[in-house]
Design an enzyme around this catalytic site. Structure first.
Site, PDB file in Angstrom:
ATOM      1  N   SER A   1       0.812  -1.211   0.000  1.00  0.00           N
ATOM      2  CA  SER A   1       0.000   0.000   0.000  1.00  0.00           C
ATOM      3  C   SER A   1       0.848   1.265   0.000  1.00  0.00           C
ATOM      4  CB  SER A   1      -0.897   0.006   1.241  1.00  0.00           C
ATOM      5  OG  SER A   1      -1.627   1.207   1.311  1.00  0.00           O
ATOM      6  N   GLY A   2       0.234   2.356  -0.430  1.00  0.00           N
ATOM      7  CA  GLY A   2       0.851   3.676  -0.315  1.00  0.00           C
ATOM      8  C   GLY A   2       0.514   4.326   1.011  1.00  0.00           C
ATOM      9  N   ASP A   3      -0.322   3.635   1.819  1.00  0.00           N
ATOM     10  CA  ASP A   3      -0.656   4.179   3.136  1.00  0.00           C
ATOM     11  C   ASP A   3      -0.598   3.024   4.141  1.00  0.00           C
ATOM     12  OD1 ASP A   3      -1.666   5.876   5.192  1.00  0.00           O
ATOM     13  OD2 ASP A   3      -2.708   7.078   3.692  1.00  0.00           O
ATOM     14  N   ASP A   4      -1.219   3.177   5.302  1.00  0.00           N
ATOM     15  CA  ASP A   4      -1.096   2.143   6.329  1.00  0.00           C
ATOM     16  C   ASP A   4      -1.677   0.794   5.846  1.00  0.00           C
ATOM     17  OD1 ASP A   4      -0.126   4.165   8.066  1.00  0.00           O
ATOM     18  OD2 ASP A   4      -2.179   4.701   8.624  1.00  0.00           O
TER      19      ASP A   4
ATOM     20  N   SER B   1       4.780  -1.027   2.913  1.00  0.00           N
ATOM     21  CA  SER B   1       4.170   0.305   2.989  1.00  0.00           C
ATOM     22  C   SER B   1       5.271   1.362   3.132  1.00  0.00           C
ATOM     23  CB  SER B   1       3.229   0.356   4.197  1.00  0.00           C
ATOM     24  OG  SER B   1       2.777   1.668   4.405  1.00  0.00           O
TER      25      SER B   1
END
Ligand SMILES: *[C@@H]1O[C@H](CO)[C@@H](O)[C@H](O)[C@H]1NC(C)=O
Ligand SMILES: *[C@@H]1O[C@H](CO)[C@@H](O)[C@H](O)[C@H]1NC(C)=O
Ligand SMILES: *[C@@H]1O[C@H](CO)[C@@H](O)[C@H](O)[C@H]1NC(C)=O
Length: 295
Positions: free
Chosen positions: A68-71, A102
């Site tokens: 992911s690009g986030d959590d 991540s």
């Protein structure tokens, strides 16, 4: 997938690809199992959190693989005055056998929206490669409520900016009506059995002035830094204990001596007993008047 006001939901064996935002978001729900799910988002895409239990009770997340690009997993419960008014915590949450990539966010995040409270989170057997932080607690004055009884055991982390990160001044508010006296309580946080390599800084722990994050316990952690640092742990407004087998040695506020393991609950949560019922039905075989016994 956003499930609202739902009970007893089993999500398994799916691949979710390139969601424009949060991938799995159960909210105001209970008895949720997310099992064997693969979530793939570009590593620099914003807000593409993997699984976000939000004001949910009794959640089990296991055997998931998330890029992911986030959590990868973010546990939440409402934002500032709105979350305080709704007062629905996220609690009794199990995360196990999670594999996460991540690069700009956390493997497991608690917050930043936590104004209904977060309590009783148990995470075990976590593997991460190229992530910004291992476990991150994010909160701020104005959030109110609490993050407490968080137990993490068994993390293998490769390439990581901070193994542990706590932020007490996460500056983002829904509007200017938040209550400046709504000070969150963060306490009873246990992290143990962690091996991390390629680490920039072991920990960055920033509590709230006048409302320190308390009851932190760290045991059996080995963080191998990419280069030696004068302050491998940076800590302000936190209090806790650590055992002798934490390397590099923690900051002074966590040097209260502790022998052996940190707390980890020994009871089994009801969500661990939830299994998917298989449906069976008889397929009528034309001309015979009997079922084939298929299911
Ligand atoms: C998901 O896949 C695994 C591995 O193939 C299988 O054992 C399991 O039964 C599947 N789960 C469901 C609910 O079908
Ligand atoms: C911390 O968690 C443990 C294990 O669940 C519990 O026994 C203990 O009472 C908690 N301590 C505080 C200060 O809440
Ligand atoms: C320390 O953590 C490692 C890695 O998880 C584990 O293999 C080992 O058994 C732990 N040691 C103790 C004393 O718990």
């Amino acid at each position: 997938m956003e499930l609202m006001h739902s009970d007893t939901i089993f999500i398994s064996n799916l691949t979710l690809l390139n969601s424009p935002a949060w991938n799995i978001h159960p909210v105001y729900s209970s008895n949720i199992v997310v099992q064997g799910v693969t979530i793939l988002a570009p590593t620099h895409s914003p807000n593409t959190d993997g699984i976000n239990p939000d004001s949910c009770s009794h959640v089990r997340i296991e055997d998931c693989y998330i890029v992911s690009g986030d959590d990868c997993v973010a546990i939440k419960s409402g934002w500032d005055e709105y979350g305080i008014a709704y007062a629905m915590p996220s609690q009794h949450i199990v995360v196990r056998r999670l594999t996460c990539v991540s690069p700009t966010s956390a493997v497991i995040a608690l917050g930043s929206e936590m104004s209904g409270g977060i309590q009783d989170v148990r995470a075990e057997d976590i593997v991460a490669v190229d992530s910004e932080s291992g476990v991150r607690i994010k909160t701020a004055v104005g959030r109110g409520a609490y993050v407490k009884d968080v137990f993490v055991r068994g993390m293998t982390l490769t390439t990581m900016k901070w193994v542990f990160w706590m932020t007490g001044n996460y500056k983002s508010h829904p509007d200017d009506k938040y209550d400046p006296n709504a000070v969150p309580v963060v306490e009873n946080i246990s992290y143990q059995d962690v091996v991390a390599t390629g680490v920039t800084t072991a920990a960055r722990l920033e509590g709230i002035q006048g409302a320190p994050f308390k009851g932190i316990c760290i045991a059996n952690v080995t963080a191998t830094l990419t280069k030696s640092r004068k302050y491998p742990w940076t800590c302000t407004d936190v209090e806790g204990v650590s055992s002798a087998d934490v390397t590099p040695a923690p900051c002074q506020p966590l040097q209260g001596a502790h022998d052996g393991a940190c707390p980890f609950p020994t009871d089994t949560l009801p969500i661990d007993q939830l299994t998917l019922q298989q449906c069976a039905y008889d397929v009528p075989v034309p001309g015979t008047g009997t079922g084939s016994g298929g299911n």
